[in-house]
Design a protein around this motif. Structure first.
Motif, mmCIF file in Angstrom:
data_model
loop_
_atom_site.group_PDB
_atom_site.id
_atom_site.type_symbol
_atom_site.label_atom_id
_atom_site.label_comp_id
_atom_site.label_asym_id
_atom_site.label_seq_id
_atom_site.Cartn_x
_atom_site.Cartn_y
_atom_site.Cartn_z
ATOM 1 N N ARG A 146 -23.135 -44.088 14.051
ATOM 2 C CA ARG A 146 -23.153 -42.730 14.522
ATOM 3 C C ARG A 146 -22.119 -42.648 15.932
ATOM 4 N NH1 ARG A 146 -26.685 -39.720 18.178
ATOM 5 N NH2 ARG A 146 -26.552 -37.535 17.818
ATOM 6 N N LEU A 149 -18.475 -43.085 14.802
ATOM 7 C CA LEU A 149 -17.575 -41.939 14.399
ATOM 8 C C LEU A 149 -17.601 -40.727 15.235
ATOM 9 C CD1 LEU A 149 -19.762 -41.567 10.858
ATOM 10 C CD2 LEU A 149 -17.456 -42.657 11.317
ATOM 11 N N GLN A 150 -18.554 -40.792 16.314
ATOM 12 C CA GLN A 150 -18.346 -39.647 17.552
ATOM 13 C C GLN A 150 -17.351 -40.065 18.504
ATOM 14 O OE1 GLN A 150 -22.346 -39.687 18.879
ATOM 15 N NE2 GLN A 150 -23.040 -37.897 17.626
ATOM 16 N N ALA A 153 -13.989 -39.154 16.553
ATOM 17 C CA ALA A 153 -13.587 -37.640 15.972
ATOM 18 C C ALA A 153 -12.711 -36.852 17.083
ATOM 19 C CB ALA A 153 -15.181 -37.186 15.900
ATOM 20 N N LEU A 190 -24.979 -39.396 4.192
ATOM 21 C CA LEU A 190 -24.296 -38.479 4.934
ATOM 22 C C LEU A 190 -23.577 -37.381 4.304
ATOM 23 C CD1 LEU A 190 -23.400 -40.643 8.364
ATOM 24 C CD2 LEU A 190 -25.353 -38.985 8.217
ATOM 25 N N HIS A 195 -23.059 -33.753 6.043
ATOM 26 C CA HIS A 195 -22.687 -33.934 7.435
ATOM 27 C C HIS A 195 -21.106 -34.529 7.530
ATOM 28 C CE1 HIS A 195 -26.643 -33.509 8.954
ATOM 29 N NE2 HIS A 195 -27.268 -34.212 8.034
ATOM 30 N N VAL A 196 -20.739 -35.274 6.384
ATOM 31 C CA VAL A 196 -19.610 -35.903 6.462
ATOM 32 C C VAL A 196 -18.756 -35.565 5.266
ATOM 33 C CG1 VAL A 196 -19.809 -37.743 8.041
ATOM 34 C CG2 VAL A 196 -19.977 -38.145 5.793
ATOM 35 N N THR A 205 -13.951 -36.495 7.553
ATOM 36 C CA THR A 205 -14.300 -35.489 8.525
ATOM 37 C C THR A 205 -15.825 -35.377 8.880
ATOM 38 O OG1 THR A 205 -14.167 -33.738 6.791
ATOM 39 C CG2 THR A 205 -12.118 -34.297 7.787
ATOM 40 N N ILE A 206 -16.202 -34.930 10.039
ATOM 41 C CA ILE A 206 -17.513 -34.539 10.491
ATOM 42 C C ILE A 206 -17.557 -32.860 10.082
ATOM 43 C CG2 ILE A 206 -19.352 -34.567 12.098
ATOM 44 C CD1 ILE A 206 -17.947 -37.041 13.308
ATOM 45 N N ARG A 207 -18.674 -32.585 9.331
ATOM 46 C CA ARG A 207 -18.876 -31.096 8.988
ATOM 47 C C ARG A 207 -19.892 -30.611 9.725
ATOM 48 N NH1 ARG A 207 -13.936 -29.466 7.052
ATOM 49 N NH2 ARG A 207 -13.364 -30.388 4.985
ATOM 50 N N LEU A 210 -24.019 -35.199 13.498
ATOM 51 C CA LEU A 210 -24.661 -36.185 12.800
ATOM 52 C C LEU A 210 -26.276 -36.179 13.070
ATOM 53 C CD1 LEU A 210 -21.943 -38.727 13.199
ATOM 54 C CD2 LEU A 210 -22.608 -37.570 11.339
#
Length: 214
Positions: A146, A149-150, A153, A190, A195-196, A205-207, A210
């Protein structure tokens, strides 16, 4: 004055130092530095990308400390004469300017301010290593994924976030110190939860935000 190489984002001092080194090319997968070896050279990336990492004794697990592109350099941690602190490999065909310790010492004698630039780089990487160690110790696999990814992003106009760097599940696993299978399992969950997702170019992509836990 020697020709100064084109190094995006590099300081004038680093470009001048690079002009005193020797350019060498490395094939994809080539090891430039082996952890534990003694070395006294600095590698300034001219083109391509390098990865610094450590691996377990049997080679089954790896942890990536960072990837470095044009204008960045590696090898500064062993300029004190100590052993190399990590492996460094070429992620793709790369060209580096190789600078010896003797050349660097001579350059610093002429440009003492560069010593502070070099020291700042060492401090930033030491802090990054401390953060990595803290995340490994205090977070489970999902927590580390997490955070990764953050950190990668980039916010998008539609409210989502794009991870422009294309990472395989293996590369993600190397960065957070776990198995590729675990990364695949978590990302699949996820994705099922909305979420992704992957865009048309195959980028993650993060939709949705998270979840704090998995």
């Amino acid at each position: 004055m020697p020709h100064l190489p084109d190094l995006p984002g590099a300081s004038d001092a680093l470009r001048e130092l690079a002009a005193r080194g020797v350019a060498r090319s490395y094939a994809k997968g080539r090891l430039l530095i082996e952890e534990g070896d003694t070395g006294d050279t600095l590698y300034i990336v001219l083109d391509g990308r390098l990865r610094a990492y450590s691996s377990s004794a049997d080679g089954s697990r790896e942890v990536t400390y960072g990837t470095y592109g044009p204008g960045e350099y590696v090898g500064e941690m062993s300029l004190d004469g100590g052993p190399r602190s990590a492996h460094v490999e070429a992620l793709e065909r790369s060209t580096c300017i190789v600078v010896t310790r003797a050349t660097l010492e001579s350059f610093i004698a002429e440009h003492p301010a560069f010593a502070f630039e070099l020291l700042a780089k060492v401090i930033r990487r030491a802090r990054a290593a401390t953060l990595t160690a803290r995340q490994m110790a205090l977070n489970d696999v999902y927590g580390r994924l997490r955070l990764l990814l953050q950190s990668l992003a980039e916010p998008q106009p539609d409210g989502g976030a794009l991870i422009a760097e294309r990472l395989t599940h293996k590369q993600i696993a190397q960065r957070i110190g776990c198995s590729r299978e675990m990364v695949s399992r978590v990302l699949k969950d996820l994705e099922r939860g909305g979420h992704v997702a992957h865009d048309v170019a195959g980028r993650l992509t993060i939709r949705r935000a998270l979840p704090p836990r998995w």
